[in-house]
Write a protein that holds these residues in place. Structure first.
Motif, PDB file in Angstrom:
ATOM      1  N   VAL A  57      -5.668   4.548  -0.328  1.00 30.45           N
ATOM      2  CA  VAL A  57      -4.693   3.969   0.609  1.00 30.45           C
ATOM      3  C   VAL A  57      -5.393   3.215   1.749  1.00 30.45           C
ATOM      4  O   VAL A  57      -4.949   2.140   2.149  1.00 30.45           O
ATOM      5  CB  VAL A  57      -3.765   5.087   1.146  1.00 30.45           C
ATOM      6  CG1 VAL A  57      -3.070   4.649   2.418  1.00 30.45           C
ATOM      7  CG2 VAL A  57      -2.735   5.463   0.092  1.00 30.45           C
ATOM      8  N   VAL A  58      -6.486   3.754   2.260  1.00 34.79           N
ATOM      9  CA  VAL A  58      -7.238   3.060   3.315  1.00 34.79           C
ATOM     10  C   VAL A  58      -7.736   1.708   2.794  1.00 34.79           C
ATOM     11  O   VAL A  58      -7.549   0.669   3.431  1.00 34.79           O
ATOM     12  CB  VAL A  58      -8.430   3.910   3.831  1.00 34.79           C
ATOM     13  CG1 VAL A  58      -9.281   3.100   4.803  1.00 34.79           C
ATOM     14  CG2 VAL A  58      -7.933   5.181   4.510  1.00 34.79           C
ATOM     15  N   SER A  77       0.840  -1.218   0.000  1.00 35.60           N
ATOM     16  CA  SER A  77       0.000   0.000   0.000  1.00 35.60           C
ATOM     17  C   SER A  77       0.866   1.255   0.000  1.00 35.60           C
ATOM     18  O   SER A  77       0.544   2.252  -0.654  1.00 35.60           O
ATOM     19  CB  SER A  77      -0.898   0.024   1.229  1.00 35.60           C
ATOM     20  OG  SER A  77      -1.582  -1.189   1.356  1.00 35.60           O
ATOM     21  N   LYS A 117      -5.906   9.321  -0.362  1.00 31.35           N
ATOM     22  CA  LYS A 117      -6.224   8.917   1.022  1.00 31.35           C
ATOM     23  C   LYS A 117      -7.225   7.776   1.053  1.00 31.35           C
ATOM     24  O   LYS A 117      -7.054   6.805   1.782  1.00 31.35           O
ATOM     25  CB  LYS A 117      -6.792  10.103   1.801  1.00 31.35           C
ATOM     26  CG  LYS A 117      -5.730  11.051   2.307  1.00 31.35           C
ATOM     27  CD  LYS A 117      -6.366  12.188   3.079  1.00 31.35           C
ATOM     28  CE  LYS A 117      -5.379  13.306   3.302  1.00 31.35           C
ATOM     29  NZ  LYS A 117      -6.001  14.490   3.873  1.00 31.35           N
ATOM     30  N   LEU A 133       1.069   5.835   6.407  1.00 31.56           N
ATOM     31  CA  LEU A 133       0.030   5.893   5.365  1.00 31.56           C
ATOM     32  C   LEU A 133      -0.944   7.038   5.619  1.00 31.56           C
ATOM     33  O   LEU A 133      -1.430   7.678   4.689  1.00 31.56           O
ATOM     34  CB  LEU A 133      -0.727   4.564   5.288  1.00 31.56           C
ATOM     35  CG  LEU A 133       0.059   3.403   4.661  1.00 31.56           C
ATOM     36  CD1 LEU A 133      -0.642   2.076   4.931  1.00 31.56           C
ATOM     37  CD2 LEU A 133       0.227   3.607   3.161  1.00 31.56           C
ATOM     38  N   LYS A 134      -1.239   7.304   6.902  1.00 36.19           N
ATOM     39  CA  LYS A 134      -2.202   8.358   7.236  1.00 36.19           C
ATOM     40  C   LYS A 134      -1.518   9.725   7.426  1.00 36.19           C
ATOM     41  O   LYS A 134      -2.185  10.717   7.675  1.00 36.19           O
ATOM     42  CB  LYS A 134      -2.955   8.011   8.535  1.00 36.19           C
ATOM     43  CG  LYS A 134      -3.807   6.763   8.462  1.00 36.19           C
ATOM     44  CD  LYS A 134      -4.977   6.873   7.516  1.00 36.19           C
ATOM     45  CE  LYS A 134      -6.109   7.721   8.057  1.00 36.19           C
ATOM     46  NZ  LYS A 134      -7.312   7.657   7.185  1.00 36.19           N
ATOM     47  N   TYR A 147      -4.727  -0.732   2.180  1.00 36.12           N
ATOM     48  CA  TYR A 147      -4.117  -1.219   3.411  1.00 36.12           C
ATOM     49  C   TYR A 147      -4.986  -2.307   4.040  1.00 36.12           C
ATOM     50  O   TYR A 147      -4.496  -3.357   4.455  1.00 36.12           O
ATOM     51  CB  TYR A 147      -3.894  -0.073   4.408  1.00 36.12           C
ATOM     52  CG  TYR A 147      -3.315  -0.547   5.719  1.00 36.12           C
ATOM     53  CD1 TYR A 147      -1.969  -0.870   5.824  1.00 36.12           C
ATOM     54  CD2 TYR A 147      -4.122  -0.701   6.846  1.00 36.12           C
ATOM     55  CE1 TYR A 147      -1.428  -1.329   7.017  1.00 36.12           C
ATOM     56  CE2 TYR A 147      -3.584  -1.152   8.045  1.00 36.12           C
ATOM     57  CZ  TYR A 147      -2.249  -1.462   8.130  1.00 36.12           C
ATOM     58  OH  TYR A 147      -1.732  -1.924   9.311  1.00 36.12           O
ATOM     59  N   MET A 160      -7.148   3.673  10.976  1.00 40.48           N
ATOM     60  CA  MET A 160      -7.005   3.752   9.511  1.00 40.48           C
ATOM     61  C   MET A 160      -8.224   4.443   8.894  1.00 40.48           C
ATOM     62  O   MET A 160      -8.089   5.272   8.008  1.00 40.48           O
ATOM     63  CB  MET A 160      -6.874   2.314   8.977  1.00 40.48           C
ATOM     64  CG  MET A 160      -6.230   2.209   7.635  1.00 40.48           C
ATOM     65  SD  MET A 160      -4.555   2.840   7.617  1.00 40.48           S
ATOM     66  CE  MET A 160      -4.429   3.370   5.938  1.00 40.48           C
ATOM     67  N   GLY A 161      -9.395   4.096   9.390  1.00 41.93           N
ATOM     68  CA  GLY A 161     -10.621   4.623   8.793  1.00 41.93           C
ATOM     69  C   GLY A 161     -10.989   6.016   9.268  1.00 41.93           C
ATOM     70  O   GLY A 161     -11.686   6.737   8.566  1.00 41.93           O
TER      71      GLY A 161
END
Lengths: 137, 111
Positions: A40-41, A19, A37, B62-63, A44, B38-39
């Protein structure tokens, strides 16, 4: 453009690396940050699902002028009841995986929420195929 | 407010990723469920958790989170600390529990 990444089942130390690579590519292509964004969520969560449940899998990312299409195909136990798996809070993750903070039954709902199109098909004892599309508008 | 400011004001220990102490903070999120973070977490937020394994860094990266604060004196596992240094996203540690720490951080950020 097409990119492929291998996902190793059971190896949590590498979970997220595919990811992360996709995120770098989308940034280089100047894709809108909101779309990055969301994508990517989704990716992942899909990657972690392969790590947590399957033996191995591939993430194939295709980038078109108007959309990002991703296929995640794994060899693994498959999902007997996809409708059930889509329910928030439902998980078959092991206690060890849950202790790490995974397996809260939020993965597939997160993917659904963060993709424009989502298709999932599965064969028990063979594997699962997940397709995600996000439009670049 | 920068990460260094909350380190000073909340008496946090910098475990790793000190290159990122000048990151700007725009809020926080407290949770131990990775998919929840993540969400629902947003970029430039500080994440308060008791999870110490390497996957917290995958999420933070990632975030694009500003920093992670571990509660109750927890320290990151070695590979998590290493990844934190690579990414320049600090992992901090507090002796307090999540409830107290979240309250104090909320107070600081609302000023």
């Amino acid at each position: 453009m097409e990119f492929a990444f291998f996902i190793e089942g059971g190896n949590f130390s590498k979970a997220g690396s595919a990811s992360s690579e996709v995120k770098k590519i989308l940034k280089q292509l100047n894709v809108d940050s909101k779309i990055i964004k969301r994508t990517v969520v989704s990716l992942y969560e899909a990657e972690v699902n392969v790590v947590a449940h399957a033996f191995e899998g591939d993430m194939i990312v295709e980038i078109f002028p108007d959309k990002i299409a991703v296929r995640i195909e794994d060899k693994g136990p498959g999902i007997p009841d996809i409708e059930k798996a889509m329910e928030k809070g439902f998980s078959t993750a092991t206690p060890k995986v849950r202790e790490m903070g995974f397996g809260a039954g939020m993965g597939l709902p997160n993917i659904k929420k963060n993709s424009d199109e989502m298709n999932i098909s599965s064969k028990v004892n063979v594997g699962t195929k997940l397709e995600i599309v996000n439009y670049l508008k | 407010m920068k990460v260094q400011d909350i380190v000073d004001k909340l008496g946090l220990k910098v475990c790793s990723g000190s290159a990122g102490l000048n990151r700007e903070i725009e809020g926080g999120y407290t949770s131990d469920l990775l998919s929840d973070v993540m969400g629902n977490a947003d970029e430039n937020q500080v994440w308060i958790t008791l999870q110490t394994h390497k996957n917290i860094m995958a999420i933070a990266s990632l975030k694009e989170l500003a920093a992670i604060i571990l509660v109750k004196g927890y320290e990151p596992e070695a590979d998590a600390a290493e990844q934190s240094n690579v990414e320049g996203i600090p992992i901090l540690s507090s002796e307090e529990e999540a409830f107290e720490l979240t309250g104090k951080l909320f107070d600081l950020l609302k000023k």
